[in-house]
Design a protein around this motif. Structure first.
Motif, PDB file in Angstrom:
ATOM      1  N   GLU A 138       0.841  -1.198   0.000  1.00 32.02           N
ATOM      2  CA  GLU A 138       0.000   0.000   0.000  1.00 32.02           C
ATOM      3  C   GLU A 138       0.879   1.252   0.000  1.00 32.02           C
ATOM      4  OE1 GLU A 138      -3.042   0.021   2.946  1.00 32.02           O
ATOM      5  OE2 GLU A 138      -3.512  -2.107   2.706  1.00 32.02           O
ATOM      6  N   ASN A 139       0.459   2.218  -0.810  1.00 31.44           N
ATOM      7  CA  ASN A 139       1.147   3.510  -0.886  1.00 31.44           C
ATOM      8  C   ASN A 139       2.640   3.347  -1.150  1.00 31.44           C
ATOM      9  OD1 ASN A 139      -1.307   4.880  -0.141  1.00 31.44           O
ATOM     10  ND2 ASN A 139      -0.898   4.273   1.980  1.00 31.44           N
ATOM     11  N   ARG A 140       2.988   2.352  -1.942  1.00 33.95           N
ATOM     12  CA  ARG A 140       4.406   2.100  -2.183  1.00 33.95           C
ATOM     13  C   ARG A 140       5.004   3.189  -3.071  1.00 33.95           C
ATOM     14  NH1 ARG A 140       6.076  -0.228  -7.024  1.00 33.95           N
ATOM     15  NH2 ARG A 140       4.414  -0.789  -8.479  1.00 33.95           N
ATOM     16  N   SER A 141       6.265   3.453  -2.857  1.00 36.20           N
ATOM     17  CA  SER A 141       6.995   4.363  -3.739  1.00 36.20           C
ATOM     18  C   SER A 141       7.572   3.534  -4.882  1.00 36.20           C
ATOM     19  CB  SER A 141       8.117   5.063  -2.982  1.00 36.20           C
ATOM     20  OG  SER A 141       9.217   4.189  -2.791  1.00 36.20           O
ATOM     21  N   LYS A 142       8.010   4.202  -5.913  1.00 38.85           N
ATOM     22  CA  LYS A 142       8.579   3.509  -7.062  1.00 38.85           C
ATOM     23  C   LYS A 142       9.926   2.869  -6.731  1.00 38.85           C
ATOM     24  CE  LYS A 142       5.161   4.624  -9.754  1.00 38.85           C
ATOM     25  NZ  LYS A 142       4.162   3.608 -10.150  1.00 38.85           N
ATOM     26  N   SER A 143      10.490   3.229  -5.581  1.00 37.33           N
ATOM     27  CA  SER A 143      11.774   2.651  -5.197  1.00 37.33           C
ATOM     28  C   SER A 143      11.661   1.640  -4.059  1.00 37.33           C
ATOM     29  CB  SER A 143      12.768   3.758  -4.809  1.00 37.33           C
ATOM     30  OG  SER A 143      13.229   4.412  -5.962  1.00 37.33           O
ATOM     31  N   ASP A 144      10.438   1.263  -3.717  1.00 31.35           N
ATOM     32  CA  ASP A 144      10.258   0.148  -2.791  1.00 31.35           C
ATOM     33  C   ASP A 144      10.386  -1.163  -3.577  1.00 31.35           C
ATOM     34  OD1 ASP A 144       9.933   1.433  -0.324  1.00 31.35           O
ATOM     35  OD2 ASP A 144       7.847   1.920  -0.778  1.00 31.35           O
ATOM     36  N   PRO A 145      10.840  -2.231  -2.932  1.00 29.42           N
ATOM     37  CA  PRO A 145      11.156  -3.463  -3.676  1.00 29.42           C
ATOM     38  C   PRO A 145       9.934  -4.178  -4.250  1.00 29.42           C
ATOM     39  CG  PRO A 145      11.410  -3.802  -1.311  1.00 29.42           C
ATOM     40  CD  PRO A 145      11.186  -2.332  -1.501  1.00 29.42           C
ATOM     41  N   VAL A 146      10.112  -4.653  -5.486  1.00 31.85           N
ATOM     42  CA  VAL A 146       9.135  -5.509  -6.146  1.00 31.85           C
ATOM     43  C   VAL A 146       9.835  -6.816  -6.488  1.00 31.85           C
ATOM     44  CG1 VAL A 146       7.596  -5.832  -8.115  1.00 31.85           C
ATOM     45  CG2 VAL A 146       7.898  -3.544  -7.133  1.00 31.85           C
TER      46      VAL A 146
END
Length: 450
Positions: free
Chosen positions: A102-110
């Motif tokens: 939720e509300n992840r940034s584009k630099s949080d891990p996928v």
């Protein structure tokens, strides 16, 4: 329609299982690892039979798609563990969210998970159960910011010969990158491990600055050599030594199977089967995920699996691993000096390689998936409380992810710089005039020395 040979193989299953049951009280289980486990001995027999089926016949036993497993089967069995943001929703036509933070940034891990199955078998429920368990066992802060995608790809029995799956993964990877995601982790087992490795080679060859290097790679029993050489079937090699222990057995690698999987494609190619080429360290040294400071790679292989020699040979050239196949059996005991190789990550990628004592092919995803039942009873279960022998692979993978996943403030800093793309020219590394985050992501340097 299933072939007569395939039908006979399926009809033989009850007899095979009965023989395992009869022998168990007198001789124990199917191998050293499962000597005291009838259930896992039976499961091993079923998995062996599945690998023997022809590519076409396998379509009649793999009846559950990823979408069905995720949205029907697992939801029914584990309602509490699947109440996750965007669980079961498609990201694109070939990938499905297990969870999108939720509300992840584009630099949080996928994390992109690529399933094994020889490129001809559908994903098994136990594989997704295990990946879902890895997520739930993460440290709270890591879990809060981490997203997981399950990659789908075409199967050889439906006309998608080996080689085509790479470009399906590229499509998903490219979409993530085009949306600004720059903290991508690749995870794959068996054929999925092969897919992760060839994607790294694809990125190396393309040199596309718009495609960031994967921050980490998790390789579980990767299939690095699609077609074994004849000498590997002889005494002294893991295909021969483990033929009665592992689920993968040498006799399945026939010319007929090769054609079913590859057609007339030359498998000796870095984008298909790196292990079938003579290794050249320069093919791997300039891949940051494997060798660059600020990146990380984890490799898991079993002592008693057929692919053991191939995996350790690849690791020797790809990440400078000193590990070799041991001549003496471990007797089930883990010795970090013999079964593990780690780097400190100060001047190169953080690398962690683990050889599981008595481990078989893909053991963590097929035989350690029982962890999900413990999580169902106790969703707050922590990895440090697990039995490190029974859940060898689970603890190793989760510990690695907890150590290497970059989230929060560090992830936001990742978004302020570009990932290094390095090339080789006249045997020397050339800086592509972009910057790389290294170490604690506060220390920015120009380029990466290969």
């Amino acid at each position: 329609m299933i072939s007569l040979k395939g039908l006979l193989i399926l009809l033989s299953l009850p007899i095979r299982l009965l023989l395992v049951i009869i022998k168990y009280p007198f001789f124990g289980g199917a191998n050293e690892k499962f000597k005291n486990s009838l259930i896992n001995s039976l499961k091993l027999q079923v998995l062996r039979l599945g690998s023997v089926l022809s590519v076409k016949d396998s379509l009649y036993v793999g009846i559950m798609s990823n979408y069905f497993i995720i949205n029907k089967f697992l939801k029914l069995l584990y309602p509490g563990l699947t109440k996750l943001n965007n669980y079961g929703k498609r990201f694109d036509k070939q990938s499905i969210w297990l969870v999108e933070a939720e509300n992840r940034s584009k630099s949080d891990p996928v994390i992109i998970y690529c399933h094994g199955g020889g490129y001809f078998l559908e994903t098994q429920p136990s594989q997704i159960e295990s990946v879902l368990s890895f997520y739930h066992l993460l440290d709270v802060e890591k879990k809060k910011k981490t997203s997981v995608l399950v990659q789908e790809y075409g199967l050889a029995g439906r006309g998608s010969l080996i080689g085509s799956q790479l470009y399906e993964l590229v499509a998903t990877y490219d979409k993530l990158a085009s949306e600004g995601n720059d903290n991508i982790v690749l995870m794959g087992d068996s054929a999925g491990g092969n897919l992760v490795i060839v994607l790294l080679q694809y990125l190396r060859q393309q040199k596309n600055p718009k495609l960031p290097w994967p921050r980490s790679a998790v390789l579980i029993s990767p299939w690095v050599k699609i077609v074994p050489d004849e000498y590997q079937i002889t005494p002294g090699h893991s295909f021969h030594e483990n033929k009665h222990r592992d689920m993968i057995q040498a006799h399945i690698f026939t010319e007929e199977r090769r054609v079913e999987l590859l057609g007339d494609t030359n498998h000796a190619d870095l984008l298909i089967s790196p292990g079938n080429l003579e290794y050249n360290p320069s093919d791997w040294s300039d891949i940051p995920t494997l060798n660059g400071k600020g990146y990380s790679t984890f490799i898991l292989v079993g002592e008693h699996e057929s692919f053991r020699d191939d995996v350790l040979e690849w690791a020797k050239h790809a990440v400078n691993s000193p590990l070799v196949s041991q001549k003496h059996d471990s007797r089930g005991s883990f010795d970090s000096k013999v079964h593990e190789y780690k780097t400190d990550g100060k001047n190169e990628a953080y690398v962690d390689i683990a050889v599981e004592p008595w481990g078989v092919h893909d053991s963590v995803l097929f035989f350690e998936n029982t962890i999900i039942r413990k999580l169902k009873k106790n969703p707050n279960l922590q990895v440090k409380s697990l039995d490190k022998v029974e859940y060898f692979g689970v603890t190793k993978i989760v510990d690695f992810l907890n150590k290497t996943l970059v989230v929060g403030e560090e992830a936001r800093k990742l978004n302020t710089v570009n990932t290094t793309q390095t090339t080789k020219a006249n045997g020397k590394a050339v800086n592509d005039d972009v910057k790389v985050v290294v170490g604690d992501v506060n220390n920015v340097v120009n380029g990466v020395k290969a």
